[in-house]
Design an enzyme around this catalytic site. Structure first.
Site, PDB file in Angstrom:
ATOM      1  N   ASN A  13      43.516  36.353  39.029  1.00  0.00           N
ATOM      2  CA  ASN A  13      44.853  36.505  39.609  1.00  0.00           C
ATOM      3  C   ASN A  13      45.244  37.968  39.432  1.00  0.00           C
ATOM      4  O   ASN A  13      45.584  38.388  38.330  1.00  0.00           O
ATOM      5  CB  ASN A  13      45.856  35.600  38.880  1.00  0.00           C
ATOM      6  CG  ASN A  13      47.286  35.862  39.314  1.00  0.00           C
ATOM      7  OD1 ASN A  13      47.531  36.457  40.366  1.00  0.00           O
ATOM      8  ND2 ASN A  13      48.245  35.429  38.501  1.00  0.00           N
ATOM      9  N   TRP A  14      45.177  38.703  40.516  1.00  0.00           N
ATOM     10  CA  TRP A  14      45.454  40.142  40.416  1.00  0.00           C
ATOM     11  C   TRP A  14      46.948  40.460  40.279  1.00  0.00           C
ATOM     12  O   TRP A  14      47.307  41.587  40.026  1.00  0.00           O
ATOM     13  CB  TRP A  14      44.893  40.853  41.649  1.00  0.00           C
ATOM     14  CG  TRP A  14      43.416  41.129  41.527  1.00  0.00           C
ATOM     15  CD1 TRP A  14      42.585  40.729  40.528  1.00  0.00           C
ATOM     16  CD2 TRP A  14      42.618  41.885  42.445  1.00  0.00           C
ATOM     17  NE1 TRP A  14      41.308  41.196  40.771  1.00  0.00           N
ATOM     18  CE2 TRP A  14      41.301  41.902  41.936  1.00  0.00           C
ATOM     19  CE3 TRP A  14      42.882  42.555  43.647  1.00  0.00           C
ATOM     20  CZ2 TRP A  14      40.259  42.560  42.596  1.00  0.00           C
ATOM     21  CZ3 TRP A  14      41.853  43.194  44.303  1.00  0.00           C
ATOM     22  CH2 TRP A  14      40.543  43.197  43.787  1.00  0.00           C
ATOM     23  N   LYS A  15      47.787  39.476  40.553  1.00  0.00           N
ATOM     24  CA  LYS A  15      49.245  39.702  40.550  1.00  0.00           C
ATOM     25  C   LYS A  15      49.575  40.850  41.500  1.00  0.00           C
ATOM     26  O   LYS A  15      48.941  40.973  42.536  1.00  0.00           O
ATOM     27  CB  LYS A  15      49.735  39.979  39.128  1.00  0.00           C
ATOM     28  CG  LYS A  15      49.199  38.975  38.114  1.00  0.00           C
ATOM     29  CD  LYS A  15      49.880  39.089  36.798  1.00  0.00           C
ATOM     30  CE  LYS A  15      49.147  38.273  35.761  1.00  0.00           C
ATOM     31  NZ  LYS A  15      50.018  37.813  34.691  1.00  0.00           N
ATOM     32  N   HIS A  99      52.862  29.503  39.806  1.00  0.00           N
ATOM     33  CA  HIS A  99      52.639  30.394  38.661  1.00  0.00           C
ATOM     34  C   HIS A  99      53.972  30.622  37.949  1.00  0.00           C
ATOM     35  O   HIS A  99      55.025  30.712  38.596  1.00  0.00           O
ATOM     36  CB  HIS A  99      52.050  31.727  39.144  1.00  0.00           C
ATOM     37  CG  HIS A  99      51.512  32.573  38.044  1.00  0.00           C
ATOM     38  ND1 HIS A  99      52.335  33.305  37.221  1.00  0.00           N
ATOM     39  CD2 HIS A  99      50.249  32.772  37.601  1.00  0.00           C
ATOM     40  CE1 HIS A  99      51.591  33.929  36.321  1.00  0.00           C
ATOM     41  NE2 HIS A  99      50.319  33.626  36.531  1.00  0.00           N
ATOM     42  N   GLU A 101      55.264  33.156  36.767  1.00  0.00           N
ATOM     43  CA  GLU A 101      55.997  34.354  37.200  1.00  0.00           C
ATOM     44  C   GLU A 101      56.795  34.075  38.466  1.00  0.00           C
ATOM     45  O   GLU A 101      57.851  34.671  38.686  1.00  0.00           O
ATOM     46  CB  GLU A 101      55.015  35.525  37.389  1.00  0.00           C
ATOM     47  CG  GLU A 101      54.511  36.034  36.045  1.00  0.00           C
ATOM     48  CD  GLU A 101      53.183  36.774  36.101  1.00  0.00           C
ATOM     49  OE1 GLU A 101      52.724  37.140  37.195  1.00  0.00           O
ATOM     50  OE2 GLU A 101      52.595  36.975  35.015  1.00  0.00           O
ATOM     51  N   GLU A 170      48.684  27.098  31.806  1.00  0.00           N
ATOM     52  CA  GLU A 170      48.965  28.473  31.428  1.00  0.00           C
ATOM     53  C   GLU A 170      50.202  28.530  30.527  1.00  0.00           C
ATOM     54  O   GLU A 170      51.335  28.610  31.034  1.00  0.00           O
ATOM     55  CB  GLU A 170      49.221  29.313  32.678  1.00  0.00           C
ATOM     56  CG  GLU A 170      48.042  29.405  33.608  1.00  0.00           C
ATOM     57  CD  GLU A 170      48.015  30.737  34.327  1.00  0.00           C
ATOM     58  OE1 GLU A 170      47.018  31.436  34.202  1.00  0.00           O
ATOM     59  OE2 GLU A 170      49.010  31.076  34.982  1.00  0.00           O
ATOM     60  N   GLY A 176      49.661  37.413  29.804  1.00  0.00           N
ATOM     61  CA  GLY A 176      49.880  38.856  29.778  1.00  0.00           C
ATOM     62  C   GLY A 176      50.349  39.387  28.441  1.00  0.00           C
ATOM     63  O   GLY A 176      50.814  40.528  28.344  1.00  0.00           O
ATOM     64  N   SER A 216      45.753  35.259  28.801  1.00  0.00           N
ATOM     65  CA  SER A 216      45.003  36.260  28.034  1.00  0.00           C
ATOM     66  C   SER A 216      43.552  35.844  27.791  1.00  0.00           C
ATOM     67  O   SER A 216      42.981  36.184  26.754  1.00  0.00           O
ATOM     68  CB  SER A 216      45.719  36.582  26.720  1.00  0.00           C
ATOM     69  OG  SER A 216      47.012  37.104  26.982  1.00  0.00           O
ATOM     70  N   GLY A 237      44.239  36.873  34.540  1.00  0.00           N
ATOM     71  CA  GLY A 237      45.042  37.975  35.060  1.00  0.00           C
ATOM     72  C   GLY A 237      44.406  39.310  34.719  1.00  0.00           C
ATOM     73  O   GLY A 237      43.488  39.791  35.397  1.00  0.00           O
ATOM     74  N   GLY A 238      44.856  39.906  33.624  1.00  0.00           N
ATOM     75  CA  GLY A 238      44.431  41.258  33.227  1.00  0.00           C
ATOM     76  C   GLY A 238      42.926  41.500  33.285  1.00  0.00           C
ATOM     77  O   GLY A 238      42.474  42.508  33.847  1.00  0.00           O
TER      78      GLY A 238
END
Ligand code: PEP
Length: 258
Positions: A13-15, A99, A101, A170, A176, A216, A237-238
């Site tokens: 997930n590149w956001k 998600h 976010e 999640e 994150g 994470s 993500g990251g």
């Protein structure tokens, strides 16, 4: 993981990261180091403007491209929104729905449910997210909260369809933050999600449903998380922004298991 009964999925997930030009550079690098194993499905969910570049770059590979959101309506006056048939036509196979976010930006459980239906009707694989806050975990209501989110997200989904989606657990406190749920904590909730799916859709469907962990996950902790019986992959993500890290997670998903 349990490859005998269900698919393993490693999804990035590149956001809101990377431009189309940066996408091209990333994917060129990724292609040169992508492991040959075929044990897991791989997806990269990228910003909308990067979808055409990503689809073109990964056409001859086994990396599917996904979106990070969709609109539940088929078309119309929804400025700035993207319909599921547009994603399909652009070459997407997956879409992240619900998600935390986006929920933080006001997305409701009813909207999540409508998006899941729209995505499945269009032939996309939804990656349906759920997860508790730290406050909810500390109050001891994680299971109740997750049960509610899953029930509402999957409302009206028929038994024949449930195995075609993926669920991502999640915990919000792990996204994150660099704080990962321990393999035991992640397994406990993923197992609980499977129990909820079993109650709703029967044991055969629950056994066949892919449930991944996100929060994470990285090249260091992936192996242990993925060794858990009910964790069928990761939403990352990251660590999905760095080709070498993403590849190490794919390699961890290729570990020998049942
Ligand atoms: C995510 O965005 O879904 C996520 C899990 O992010 P991170 O891996 O950076 O915690």
């Amino acid at each position: 993981m349990n490859r005998k009964y269900r698919k393993t999925l490693i999804a990035g997930n590149w956001k809101m990261n990377k431009t189309p030009s940066e996408t091209k550079v990333f994917l060129t690098a990724l292609k040169t180091i992508l492991p040959k194993g075929r044990w897991c499905d791989i997806a990269l969910c990228v910003p909308s403007v990067c979808i055409p570049t990503a689809v073109r770059a990964m056409r001859e590979t086994r990396v599917a491209i996904g979106a990070e959101n969709c609109n539940a309506n088929a078309s119309g006056a929804y400025t700035g929104e993207i319909a599921t048939n547009m994603l399909v036509d652009a070459g997407c196979k997956y879409v992240i729905i619900g998600h935390s976010e986006r929920r933080e930006m006001g997305e409701t459980d009813a909207e999540v449910n409508a998006k899941v239906h729209a995505a499945m009707d269009a032939g996309l694989t939804p990656i349906v997210c759920c997860g508790e806050t730290l406050e909810q975990r500390e109050s001891g209501i994680t299971e109740e909260w997750i049960t509610m989110q899953i029930k509402l997200a999957l409302r009206g989904i028929t038994e024949d369809k449930v195995r075609k989606l993926a669920i991502a657990y999640e915990p919000i406190w792990a996204i994150g933050t660099g704080v990962t749920a321990s393999p035991e904590q992640a397994e406990e909730v993923c197992q609980h999600i499977r129990t909820v799916v079993r109650k709703l859709f029967g044991s055969k469907n629950a056994r066949a449903t892919t449930i991944v962990y996100g929060g994470s996950m990285n090249e260091k902790n992936a192996f242990e998380l993925l060794a858990q019986p009910d964790i069928d992959g990761g939403l990352i993500g990251g660590a999905s922004l760095v080709p070498e890290k993403f590849v190490k997670i794919i390699e961890a998903a290729n570990q020998p298991t049942v």
